[in-house]
Write a protein that holds these residues in place. Sequence first.
Motif, PDB file in Angstrom:
ATOM      1  N   GLU A 103       0.810  -1.224   0.000  1.00 42.38           N
ATOM      2  CA  GLU A 103       0.000   0.000   0.000  1.00 42.38           C
ATOM      3  C   GLU A 103       0.844   1.275   0.000  1.00 42.38           C
ATOM      4  O   GLU A 103       0.469   2.265  -0.609  1.00 42.38           O
ATOM      5  N   PHE A 104       1.973   1.286   0.722  1.00 39.36           N
ATOM      6  CA  PHE A 104       2.747   2.514   0.908  1.00 39.36           C
ATOM      7  C   PHE A 104       4.149   2.473   0.338  1.00 39.36           C
ATOM      8  O   PHE A 104       4.855   3.456   0.369  1.00 39.36           O
ATOM      9  N   GLY A 105       4.590   1.338  -0.122  1.00 33.81           N
ATOM     10  CA  GLY A 105       5.955   1.232  -0.619  1.00 33.81           C
ATOM     11  C   GLY A 105       6.873   0.676   0.458  1.00 33.81           C
ATOM     12  O   GLY A 105       6.559   0.678   1.643  1.00 33.81           O
ATOM     13  N   GLN A 106       7.999   0.208   0.027  1.00 36.39           N
ATOM     14  CA  GLN A 106       8.917  -0.495   0.912  1.00 36.39           C
ATOM     15  C   GLN A 106       9.611   0.422   1.916  1.00 36.39           C
ATOM     16  O   GLN A 106       9.945   0.005   3.007  1.00 36.39           O
ATOM     17  N   PHE A 107       9.815   1.679   1.563  1.00 39.09           N
ATOM     18  CA  PHE A 107      10.638   2.545   2.403  1.00 39.09           C
ATOM     19  C   PHE A 107       9.845   3.541   3.236  1.00 39.09           C
ATOM     20  O   PHE A 107      10.413   4.374   3.912  1.00 39.09           O
ATOM     21  N   MET A 108       8.528   3.449   3.212  1.00 40.50           N
ATOM     22  CA  MET A 108       7.700   4.353   4.003  1.00 40.50           C
ATOM     23  C   MET A 108       7.062   3.575   5.150  1.00 40.50           C
ATOM     24  O   MET A 108       6.205   2.725   4.917  1.00 40.50           O
ATOM     25  N   PRO A 109       7.493   3.844   6.375  1.00 39.04           N
ATOM     26  CA  PRO A 109       6.913   3.096   7.506  1.00 39.04           C
ATOM     27  C   PRO A 109       5.445   3.472   7.713  1.00 39.04           C
ATOM     28  O   PRO A 109       5.060   4.629   7.632  1.00 39.04           O
ATOM     29  N   THR A 110       4.644   2.459   7.969  1.00 39.57           N
ATOM     30  CA  THR A 110       3.213   2.654   8.186  1.00 39.57           C
ATOM     31  C   THR A 110       2.912   2.528   9.673  1.00 39.57           C
ATOM     32  O   THR A 110       3.366   1.585  10.310  1.00 39.57           O
ATOM     33  N   PRO A 111       2.157   3.459  10.254  1.00 34.83           N
ATOM     34  CA  PRO A 111       1.799   3.339  11.667  1.00 34.83           C
ATOM     35  C   PRO A 111       0.994   2.059  11.902  1.00 34.83           C
ATOM     36  O   PRO A 111       0.225   1.630  11.035  1.00 34.83           O
ATOM     37  N   PRO A 112       1.152   1.455  13.065  1.00 33.69           N
ATOM     38  CA  PRO A 112       0.488   0.167  13.320  1.00 33.69           C
ATOM     39  C   PRO A 112      -1.036   0.225  13.343  1.00 33.69           C
ATOM     40  O   PRO A 112      -1.685  -0.790  13.156  1.00 33.69           O
ATOM     41  N   LYS A 113      -1.633   1.386  13.524  1.00 33.58           N
ATOM     42  CA  LYS A 113      -3.091   1.470  13.633  1.00 33.58           C
ATOM     43  C   LYS A 113      -3.808   1.642  12.296  1.00 33.58           C
ATOM     44  O   LYS A 113      -5.018   1.544  12.236  1.00 33.58           O
ATOM     45  N   VAL A 114      -3.087   1.895  11.215  1.00 36.23           N
ATOM     46  CA  VAL A 114      -3.739   2.120   9.925  1.00 36.23           C
ATOM     47  C   VAL A 114      -4.324   0.814   9.390  1.00 36.23           C
ATOM     48  O   VAL A 114      -5.474   0.764   8.987  1.00 36.23           O
ATOM     49  N   PHE A 115      -3.545  -0.266   9.391  1.00 37.64           N
ATOM     50  CA  PHE A 115      -4.007  -1.569   8.926  1.00 37.64           C
ATOM     51  C   PHE A 115      -3.909  -2.567  10.063  1.00 37.64           C
ATOM     52  O   PHE A 115      -2.898  -2.614  10.759  1.00 37.64           O
ATOM     53  N   LYS A 116      -4.964  -3.355  10.234  1.00 34.56           N
ATOM     54  CA  LYS A 116      -4.965  -4.401  11.259  1.00 34.56           C
ATOM     55  C   LYS A 116      -5.360  -5.718  10.616  1.00 34.56           C
ATOM     56  O   LYS A 116      -6.358  -5.799   9.903  1.00 34.56           O
ATOM     57  N   VAL A 117      -4.563  -6.744  10.887  1.00 32.14           N
ATOM     58  CA  VAL A 117      -4.881  -8.086  10.413  1.00 32.14           C
ATOM     59  C   VAL A 117      -5.849  -8.708  11.408  1.00 32.14           C
ATOM     60  O   VAL A 117      -5.575  -8.764  12.603  1.00 32.14           O
ATOM     61  N   GLN A 118      -6.989  -9.145  10.920  1.00 33.50           N
ATOM     62  CA  GLN A 118      -7.992  -9.785  11.770  1.00 33.50           C
ATOM     63  C   GLN A 118      -7.631 -11.269  11.887  1.00 33.50           C
ATOM     64  O   GLN A 118      -8.082 -12.092  11.092  1.00 33.50           O
ATOM     65  N   ASP A 119      -6.786 -11.592  12.862  1.00 33.83           N
ATOM     66  CA  ASP A 119      -6.205 -12.935  12.951  1.00 33.83           C
ATOM     67  C   ASP A 119      -7.233 -14.050  13.063  1.00 33.83           C
ATOM     68  O   ASP A 119      -6.998 -15.160  12.619  1.00 33.83           O
ATOM     69  N   LYS A 120      -8.388 -13.766  13.612  1.00 35.16           N
ATOM     70  CA  LYS A 120      -9.420 -14.807  13.751  1.00 35.16           C
ATOM     71  C   LYS A 120     -10.049 -15.174  12.402  1.00 35.16           C
ATOM     72  O   LYS A 120     -10.736 -16.183  12.292  1.00 35.16           O
ATOM     73  N   THR A 121      -9.795 -14.370  11.368  1.00 40.31           N
ATOM     74  CA  THR A 121     -10.349 -14.661  10.050  1.00 40.31           C
ATOM     75  C   THR A 121      -9.380 -15.445   9.172  1.00 40.31           C
ATOM     76  O   THR A 121      -9.725 -15.778   8.035  1.00 40.31           O
ATOM     77  N   ALA A 122      -8.190 -15.744   9.663  1.00 42.05           N
ATOM     78  CA  ALA A 122      -7.212 -16.484   8.865  1.00 42.05           C
ATOM     79  C   ALA A 122      -7.753 -17.864   8.530  1.00 42.05           C
ATOM     80  O   ALA A 122      -8.160 -18.623   9.401  1.00 42.05           O
ATOM     81  N   THR A 123      -7.779 -18.166   7.239  1.00 42.92           N
ATOM     82  CA  THR A 123      -8.386 -19.398   6.756  1.00 42.92           C
ATOM     83  C   THR A 123      -7.467 -20.068   5.749  1.00 42.92           C
ATOM     84  O   THR A 123      -6.872 -19.408   4.904  1.00 42.92           O
TER      85      THR A 123
END
Length: 137
Positions: free
Chosen positions: A43-63
Amino acid sequence: MMKFYSVSALVLLSTALLACGNSSPCSDPNVLTKVKELFDQQEFGQFMPTPPKVFKVQDKTATSLSTGQDKGGNRCSVVVTSDIIEMMRFTEQATEEEIVQIKQEAAKRNFPLTKDYLTNYAVQPLASGQHYVTLLK
């Protein structure tokens, strides 16, 4: 009276039972951390750090979608949720006063402030015990 089951039916049943347990690499916390890292980079490129709150992986949905018996890998999916407000804060598109107003208007109009992305990925086990993770398009 004894019942006899075919070998293929037993293999299918044991594979299904294994998929139900926590043995699936799809839901491994290290794999999901890598999925988030790769999603951020996508989404942002390899060299731009993304804050942890922008995207969250919903681990309970891993299938687990499928298991590649011949290649030793798994195809998986998980839902990644983006938070529009956190994105606005990160990109500095709105002041805190504007964000408060946006939240109020969104609540009035029943407008969601998050967006879900179904993300597909492949997991291959390595000899070291770790996993190689690839995002799929």
